[in-house]
Design an enzyme around this catalytic site. Sequence first.
Site, PDB file in Angstrom:
ATOM      1  N   LEU A 287     -65.256 -25.070  20.828  1.00  0.00           N
ATOM      2  CA  LEU A 287     -65.598 -26.029  21.871  1.00  0.00           C
ATOM      3  C   LEU A 287     -64.329 -26.324  22.648  1.00  0.00           C
ATOM      4  CD1 LEU A 287     -67.833 -28.630  19.947  1.00  0.00           C
ATOM      5  CD2 LEU A 287     -68.607 -26.782  21.437  1.00  0.00           C
ATOM      6  N   ASP A 288     -64.448 -26.522  23.945  1.00  0.00           N
ATOM      7  CA  ASP A 288     -63.285 -26.870  24.755  1.00  0.00           C
ATOM      8  C   ASP A 288     -62.689 -28.183  24.278  1.00  0.00           C
ATOM      9  OD1 ASP A 288     -63.819 -24.619  26.279  1.00  0.00           O
ATOM     10  OD2 ASP A 288     -65.023 -25.738  27.727  1.00  0.00           O
ATOM     11  N   LYS A 289     -61.427 -28.406  24.604  1.00  0.00           N
ATOM     12  CA  LYS A 289     -60.697 -29.587  24.141  1.00  0.00           C
ATOM     13  C   LYS A 289     -61.475 -30.880  24.375  1.00  0.00           C
ATOM     14  CE  LYS A 289     -56.548 -32.300  25.173  1.00  0.00           C
ATOM     15  NZ  LYS A 289     -55.359 -32.432  26.043  1.00  0.00           N
TER      16      LYS A 289
ATOM     17  N   ARG B  62     -69.681 -24.835  32.008  1.00  0.00           N
ATOM     18  CA  ARG B  62     -68.906 -25.446  33.083  1.00  0.00           C
ATOM     19  C   ARG B  62     -68.831 -24.519  34.300  1.00  0.00           C
ATOM     20  NH1 ARG B  62     -63.514 -26.877  29.987  1.00  0.00           N
ATOM     21  NH2 ARG B  62     -62.951 -27.808  32.006  1.00  0.00           N
TER      22      ARG B  62
END
Length: 310
Positions: A136-138, A239
């Site tokens: 997962l992205d930050k 995104r």
Amino acid sequence: MTAIHLQVQANSERFDRYLSQELTDLSRSRIQQLIEQGNVQLNGQVCTSKKINLKIGDRITLEIPEAQPLELQAEDIPLDILYEDEQLLILNKPAGLVVHPAPGHPDGTLVNALLAHCPNLPGIGGVQRPGIVHRLDKDTTGAIAIAKTDLAYQHLQAQLQAKTARREYLGVVYGAPKTESGTIDLPIGRHPQDRKKMAVIAPEQGGKLAVTHWRIQERLGNYTLIHFQLETGRTHQIRVHSSKIGHPIVGDPLYGSGRSVGVNLPGQALHAWRLKLQHPITENLIAVTAPIPPTFTTLLEVLRRRVAIS
């Protein structure tokens, strides 16, 4: 970072083959990895396709990042555990927590926390990202699965590749889509100018299959709560796809509109809400729901109030 500059003297069938012949100190797999990670430029543009043909006069710049330390330190970082047994662990990741060490984030990551929680984890799935089968992205919150054994790692990877694992997200986007649901089928690759970003890229330029299914959960005036389901798992996929169709995720610092929504968000309003997978031993279905974080809930409440008084 070391930079190597080359100019092609004869036509070549494949980019990676040419580089492996010219740079004998690097293995072909290492060269392919550098290409895929966006560390190779062809005629001034990032090229992530290892199969592209080269022509006489083509200019190549290859950048080799500094080697990262192989010794990872266990760190006592609190974990929000949604499910755990001897084979796997499912966590609710908070915003701001980087999943695995990388340049700029050598410690304080989820991997460092996992090493403290699971002493037998090193060696599962690679030195730098033990047990991590998807990321997962930050600033993306929510459910993430960790393999605690080699068997679980192979089993979970196979589920992701076969698309039998189900990953569902909730996200708030700008604007109001005209239809109630849809599918975004656009290939994604490294951005040709900005290596920190991904973009919709043609397959012949290195773009890889990326499919996102979506449906509207709630219309909130000029904003919309959307349920996303991933068929593939490319970096920044939701995104990039959302931005491409004109409805970027609210609060997204890379792909967003830059408009303020009036709520102090830690990053993009995107939450890995539900994860469904098959247990690697029992083969029973495991379905885990990650509670929506307070900032996401606050955002929804603010938008609902605005709609109510408009």
